[in-house]
Structures are given as structure tokens and as C-alpha cells.
Write a protein that holds these residues in place. Structure first.
Motif, PDB file in Angstrom:
ATOM      1  N   MET A   1      39.508  35.800  25.915  1.00  0.00           N
ATOM      2  CA  MET A   1      40.045  34.598  26.574  1.00  0.00           C
ATOM      3  C   MET A   1      39.658  34.601  28.057  1.00  0.00           C
ATOM      4  SD  MET A   1      43.926  33.157  26.230  1.00  0.00           S
ATOM      5  CE  MET A   1      44.465  33.948  27.712  1.00  0.00           C
ATOM      6  N   SER A   2      39.184  33.446  28.556  1.00  0.00           N
ATOM      7  CA  SER A   2      38.757  33.451  29.963  1.00  0.00           C
ATOM      8  C   SER A   2      39.975  33.321  30.893  1.00  0.00           C
ATOM      9  CB  SER A   2      37.757  32.328  30.217  1.00  0.00           C
ATOM     10  OG  SER A   2      38.423  31.107  30.077  1.00  0.00           O
ATOM     11  N   ILE A   3      39.827  33.872  32.087  1.00  0.00           N
ATOM     12  CA  ILE A   3      40.941  33.892  33.042  1.00  0.00           C
ATOM     13  C   ILE A   3      40.927  32.606  33.868  1.00  0.00           C
ATOM     14  CG2 ILE A   3      41.882  35.149  35.032  1.00  0.00           C
ATOM     15  CD1 ILE A   3      40.395  37.631  33.948  1.00  0.00           C
ATOM     16  N   ASP A   4      42.111  32.015  34.060  1.00  0.00           N
ATOM     17  CA  ASP A   4      42.220  30.870  34.971  1.00  0.00           C
ATOM     18  C   ASP A   4      42.435  31.468  36.369  1.00  0.00           C
ATOM     19  OD1 ASP A   4      43.050  28.781  36.553  1.00  0.00           O
ATOM     20  OD2 ASP A   4      44.164  27.770  34.960  1.00  0.00           O
ATOM     21  N   TYR A   5      41.303  31.611  37.113  1.00  0.00           N
ATOM     22  CA  TYR A   5      41.376  32.325  38.397  1.00  0.00           C
ATOM     23  C   TYR A   5      42.363  31.704  39.374  1.00  0.00           C
ATOM     24  CZ  TYR A   5      37.289  34.908  36.828  1.00  0.00           C
ATOM     25  OH  TYR A   5      36.434  35.699  36.114  1.00  0.00           O
ATOM     26  N   LYS A   6      42.348  30.377  39.462  1.00  0.00           N
ATOM     27  CA  LYS A   6      43.239  29.710  40.426  1.00  0.00           C
ATOM     28  C   LYS A   6      44.699  30.045  40.133  1.00  0.00           C
ATOM     29  CE  LYS A   6      40.515  25.977  42.163  1.00  0.00           C
ATOM     30  NZ  LYS A   6      40.358  24.638  42.599  1.00  0.00           N
ATOM     31  N   LYS A   7      45.054  29.941  38.842  1.00  0.00           N
ATOM     32  CA  LYS A   7      46.440  30.187  38.428  1.00  0.00           C
ATOM     33  C   LYS A   7      46.829  31.639  38.711  1.00  0.00           C
ATOM     34  CE  LYS A   7      49.020  28.706  34.480  1.00  0.00           C
ATOM     35  NZ  LYS A   7      48.898  28.403  33.066  1.00  0.00           N
ATOM     36  N   GLU A   8      45.920  32.548  38.387  1.00  0.00           N
ATOM     37  CA  GLU A   8      46.178  33.974  38.594  1.00  0.00           C
ATOM     38  C   GLU A   8      46.308  34.299  40.092  1.00  0.00           C
ATOM     39  OE1 GLU A   8      46.472  37.219  36.693  1.00  0.00           O
ATOM     40  OE2 GLU A   8      47.559  35.518  35.888  1.00  0.00           O
ATOM     41  N   ILE A   9      45.441  33.674  40.896  1.00  0.00           N
ATOM     42  CA  ILE A   9      45.493  33.912  42.348  1.00  0.00           C
ATOM     43  C   ILE A   9      46.844  33.434  42.894  1.00  0.00           C
ATOM     44  CG2 ILE A   9      44.502  33.172  44.574  1.00  0.00           C
ATOM     45  CD1 ILE A   9      41.720  33.196  43.095  1.00  0.00           C
ATOM     46  N   GLU A  10      47.287  32.247  42.431  1.00  0.00           N
ATOM     47  CA  GLU A  10      48.587  31.725  42.869  1.00  0.00           C
ATOM     48  C   GLU A  10      49.701  32.695  42.465  1.00  0.00           C
ATOM     49  OE1 GLU A  10      48.846  29.543  44.925  1.00  0.00           O
ATOM     50  OE2 GLU A  10      47.398  27.927  44.632  1.00  0.00           O
ATOM     51  N   ARG A  11      49.626  33.192  41.239  1.00  0.00           N
ATOM     52  CA  ARG A  11      50.665  34.122  40.756  1.00  0.00           C
ATOM     53  C   ARG A  11      50.708  35.386  41.630  1.00  0.00           C
ATOM     54  NH1 ARG A  11      50.986  38.746  38.093  1.00  0.00           N
ATOM     55  NH2 ARG A  11      48.753  38.927  37.625  1.00  0.00           N
ATOM     56  N   LEU A  12      49.517  35.936  41.915  1.00  0.00           N
ATOM     57  CA  LEU A  12      49.445  37.181  42.690  1.00  0.00           C
ATOM     58  C   LEU A  12      49.906  36.963  44.131  1.00  0.00           C
ATOM     59  CD1 LEU A  12      46.071  38.377  41.175  1.00  0.00           C
ATOM     60  CD2 LEU A  12      48.232  39.656  41.046  1.00  0.00           C
ATOM     61  N   LYS A  13      49.579  35.795  44.693  1.00  0.00           N
ATOM     62  CA  LYS A  13      50.002  35.509  46.068  1.00  0.00           C
ATOM     63  C   LYS A  13      51.527  35.405  46.160  1.00  0.00           C
ATOM     64  CE  LYS A  13      47.729  31.923  47.603  1.00  0.00           C
ATOM     65  NZ  LYS A  13      47.353  31.020  48.692  1.00  0.00           N
ATOM     66  N   GLU A  14      52.104  34.856  45.107  1.00  0.00           N
ATOM     67  CA  GLU A  14      53.569  34.706  45.034  1.00  0.00           C
ATOM     68  C   GLU A  14      54.234  36.072  44.953  1.00  0.00           C
ATOM     69  OE1 GLU A  14      56.423  31.416  43.587  1.00  0.00           O
ATOM     70  OE2 GLU A  14      54.647  31.427  44.791  1.00  0.00           O
ATOM     71  N   LYS A  15      53.624  36.948  44.161  1.00  0.00           N
ATOM     72  CA  LYS A  15      54.242  38.244  43.858  1.00  0.00           C
ATOM     73  C   LYS A  15      54.055  39.274  44.979  1.00  0.00           C
ATOM     74  CE  LYS A  15      53.893  42.052  40.577  1.00  0.00           C
ATOM     75  NZ  LYS A  15      53.185  42.613  39.449  1.00  0.00           N
ATOM     76  N   LEU A  16      52.875  39.259  45.643  1.00  0.00           N
ATOM     77  CA  LEU A  16      52.514  40.354  46.561  1.00  0.00           C
ATOM     78  C   LEU A  16      52.747  39.979  48.033  1.00  0.00           C
ATOM     79  CD1 LEU A  16      49.064  41.106  44.866  1.00  0.00           C
ATOM     80  CD2 LEU A  16      51.139  42.498  44.619  1.00  0.00           C
ATOM     81  N   PRO A  17      53.034  40.989  48.879  1.00  0.00           N
ATOM     82  CA  PRO A  17      53.184  40.706  50.319  1.00  0.00           C
ATOM     83  C   PRO A  17      51.807  40.610  50.985  1.00  0.00           C
ATOM     84  CG  PRO A  17      53.596  43.026  49.912  1.00  0.00           C
ATOM     85  CD  PRO A  17      53.279  42.411  48.575  1.00  0.00           C
ATOM     86  N   VAL A  18      51.076  39.570  50.621  1.00  0.00           N
ATOM     87  CA  VAL A  18      49.688  39.468  51.041  1.00  0.00           C
ATOM     88  C   VAL A  18      49.401  38.090  51.645  1.00  0.00           C
ATOM     89  CG1 VAL A  18      48.888  38.708  48.739  1.00  0.00           C
ATOM     90  CG2 VAL A  18      47.273  39.786  50.271  1.00  0.00           C
ATOM     91  N   THR A  19      48.523  38.066  52.632  1.00  0.00           N
ATOM     92  CA  THR A  19      48.058  36.798  53.206  1.00  0.00           C
ATOM     93  C   THR A  19      46.570  36.665  52.914  1.00  0.00           C
ATOM     94  OG1 THR A  19      49.702  36.923  54.951  1.00  0.00           O
ATOM     95  CG2 THR A  19      47.817  35.483  55.362  1.00  0.00           C
ATOM     96  N   VAL A  20      46.199  35.532  52.338  1.00  0.00           N
ATOM     97  CA  VAL A  20      44.781  35.273  52.070  1.00  0.00           C
ATOM     98  C   VAL A  20      44.229  34.440  53.226  1.00  0.00           C
ATOM     99  CG1 VAL A  20      43.112  34.170  50.510  1.00  0.00           C
ATOM    100  CG2 VAL A  20      45.065  35.440  49.571  1.00  0.00           C
ATOM    101  N   VAL A  21      43.137  34.938  53.797  1.00  0.00           N
ATOM    102  CA  VAL A  21      42.548  34.310  54.979  1.00  0.00           C
ATOM    103  C   VAL A  21      41.163  33.769  54.618  1.00  0.00           C
ATOM    104  CG1 VAL A  21      41.841  34.738  57.368  1.00  0.00           C
ATOM    105  CG2 VAL A  21      43.748  36.017  56.403  1.00  0.00           C
ATOM    106  N   GLY A  22      40.823  32.564  55.095  1.00  0.00           N
ATOM    107  CA  GLY A  22      39.508  32.001  54.761  1.00  0.00           C
ATOM    108  C   GLY A  22      38.864  31.316  55.953  1.00  0.00           C
TER     109      GLY A  22
END
Ligand code: 13P
Ligand code: SF4
Length: 331
Positions: A1-22
């Protein structure tokens, strides 16, 4: 099954004390996932003020390194440790050679004030910091050079010859490039290292002529990493944030051609904004980071096996930090 990257990234950002910078030059799909966006100066400032212990930086190597130098307590990961081609043009030994070039031509080391564009490795920033010098970005170079001149010393500007010359020109200062023609440090105020950005060298006078002929009232806005001839022929020059503001402040009917990286200009396009080039001015290293890379990096934090962590030794952090903090204090 292919991964929905956007959904997974949102989930991980919610869960982890992390800031994504772009950075603005990132691909759209990556850029949209970032909590903090901006030009190099804004990113450095915002990361310093941010409270999360983890930073996932989507950009090029020197940017992630700068966060680590400003905030060594943070864990900084980069989905791709892609090195800016200009930053790669100078290392510590080339920096020493440039200082020696000036010393051999009669300027004592005490009378040299080095300024490094933020697009440089932390080891170069550390050498600059050790000599009492500063970092600058494309949005504050004018202020930083102005401050540097107060010391009464000669400015050694590395690595971007275009940025150095463009700001020297705008301040009415004399500049020269080491290795190009007769560069006599005694005759110049700003002595530039011979580095450049290959992406911003793509913009030509022909491109400007083409647009001016096609749309006589068009405005031309470019990044100061472009050649001085291009900056001189343009209506406006500024950092990525300054370019965005310039375009946003124009009347919506006003046509404008922008000379900087494709992803940013494409994002700005609303009918009247054009890419100032007949080729696609893409930064290869900025474009390396994909949504999958971002996902894998966040996942590595969740799995407690962090990947692509930025490590900078203590000595380098100490002196590179001096150079960066001097810049932030002036700003
Ligand atoms: P900014 O400082 O404008 O973000 O520019 C960084 C860069 O790499 C431009 O090529
Ligand atoms: Fe470096 Fe040029 Fe890419 Fe900017 S656009 S990151 S200066 S190679």
C-alpha cells in the motif's frame, strides 16, 4: 500500500516536538508542509525564537548549519543535506588564501574586516568570526557593510562576488574581485572572493531587453546574486522576501519579470508575473528535497533513529556563532 506522505507528515508534526522549516526555493509540495518559511535571514531569526527541540530544515546545507550554530541545543535534521553550489566554492583554506592575498599587497591582517554571505560553510563563518567579522544575508548586506566600514578597515567579502559588487556599487564604494584583472586591495574598499551562484548567472541583458521590448512598461525585479550588469538594468533588486513584497505591492495590472529561482517566481505568478529567463532557473540542490524525504526524516524522529543530523564541532560553533550574532544584533 502506498503512503499518503502529506497525511503522514501532518500526523508526525502533530505528535512530535518538531518544527518544519522551508526556504522559498523549495518545491511547492514541500514548502506547503513548513511551519516556518522565509528568506535566509527570517529563517535564522525565526528558528532561534522557536521553542521546539527538533528542527527539520528543508533547504540547503548552510541553512541547517546556521540553525545549529545559533541554537546548538537543538537537534537539526535535513531531509537532504544538499550543498549550495556557491557555498561550496570556498572553504577555510581558500578563505586564508584571500586574507593572504590582501596581506601580500600591503594590508595588514588587523586592517581586514571579513564579511561572509550566509551562503557559506560554518568553518568559513568561524574564520570570519575569529577575525572580528560578520555574516550578512541578501536582505541586510547594505547595513552590514555600512557597519563594517565604520571600523575603517578594508572589507573582504566572501564568497559571492556579485552580492559584494552590487552592494559596493549601491553605496558608491570601489570594489574588485580577487583573480579578475588588477585587484589592488589598496585601491578598493570592498575586496570580493570570486564566487557566484550559477542559477542567478542565468539571467542576461538579452532577457531584460526581450521583456522591455515586448511590454514597454514592465518592471524588472532581480535578486542581488545576479551579475551587476543585470542589477543595474533592473528596476528593483532584493532578497527573496523583498522580491515578494515588491511584487505584492505592485498594482495587479502591472507586469513584472522576476529574476530569481523558479519555484518562488512560479508561486508568485498571478497572470502578470513572468520568469525573467528563457530557460527554467531551477536551483538543483534546493529541488533535491522531496515530500518522501521529509516524511522519512520526521519518521526517523518517531522511530528514535534520527537521520541526516547536522553536527558542527564546538570550536566552529563558538566562532561562527559570533559572526552570526553580530549580524543579528545589527539587524
Ligand atoms: P535569500 O537570502 O534571499 O533567501 O537567498 C538565499 C539564496 O540562496 C538565494 O539564492
Ligand atoms: Fe545556492 Fe544559488 Fe541555490 Fe541559492 S540559488 S541555494 S545561492 S546555488
Amino acid at each position: 500500500m502506498s503512503i499518503d506522505y502529506k497525511k503522514e507528515i501532518e500526523r508526525l508534526k502533530e505528535k512530535l516536538p518538531v518544527t518544519v522549516v522551508g526556504h522559498y526555493y523549495q518545491r511547492d509540495e514541500v514548502f506547503e508542509m513548513a511551519d516556518i518559511t522565509g528568506d535566509s535571514l527570517e529563517l535564522a531569526r525565526k528558528c532561534k525564537a522557536d521553542n521546539n527541540p527538533w528542527v527539520v530544515f528543508c533547504g540547503v546545507g548552510f541553512m541547517g548549519q546556521s540553525v545549529k550554530v545559533i541554537a546548538p541545543e537543538k537537534r537539526v535534521l535535513m531531509p537532504k543535506i544538499a550543498c549550495c553550489a556557491m557555498a561550496r566554492m570556498i572553504d577555510g583554506s581558500y578563505f586564508d588564501d584571500s586574507v593572504n592575498y590582501m596581506v601580500e599587497r600591503g594590508i595588514s591582517k588587523e586592517n581586514i574586516l571579513p564579511i561572509t554571505y550566509i551562503n557559506s560553510d560554518a568553518t568559513v563563518k568561524a574564520k570570519v568570526g575569529e577575525m572580528g567579522g560578520m555574516v550578512c544575508t541578501s536582505s541586510n548586506a547594505y547595513k552590514i557593510i555600512e557597519k563594517g566600514l565604520e571600523s575603517g578597515k578594508k572589507i573582504l567579502f566572501v564568497p559571492d562576488r556579485c552580492l559584494g559588487q552590487n552592494f559596493a556599487n549601491s553605496m558608491g564604494l570601489k570594489s574588485c574581485i580577487i583573480g579578475e584583472g588588477e585587484c589592488d586591495p589598496k585601491e578598493a574598499d570592498v575586496i570580493c572572493f570570486n564566487g557566484f551562484c550559477s542559477v542567478h548567472q542565468l539571467f542576461t541583458l538579452d532577457d531584460i531587453e526581450f521583456y522591455r521590448e515586448k511590454y514597454p512598461d514592465i518592471k524588472i525585479a532581480v535578486h542581488p546574486e545576479c551579475d551587476p550588469k543585470i542589477v543595474e538594468a533592473a528596476d528593483f533588486s532584493g532578497s527573496t522576501s523583498q522580491l515578494i513584497k515588491y511584487v505584492n505591492d505592485l498594482d495587479p495590472e502591472q507586469k513584472v519579470a522576476v529574476g530569481t529561482e523558479y519555484n518562488l517566481v512560479n508561486r508568485m505568478r498571478q497572470g502578470n508575473t513572468y520568469v525573467l529567463s528563457s530557460t527554467k532557473p531551477e536551483c538543483p540542490t534546493m529541488n533535491e528535497t522531496t515530500l518522501e524525504d521529509l516524511y522519512l526524516t520526521l519518521k526517523s524522529i518517531e522511530d528514535e533513529k534520527p537521520i541526516n543530523e547536522i553536527v558542527v564541532d564546538e570550536h566552529t560553533v563558538k566562532y561562527a556563532n559570533l559572526a552570526l550574532e553580530r549580524m543579528l544584533a545589527i539587524n
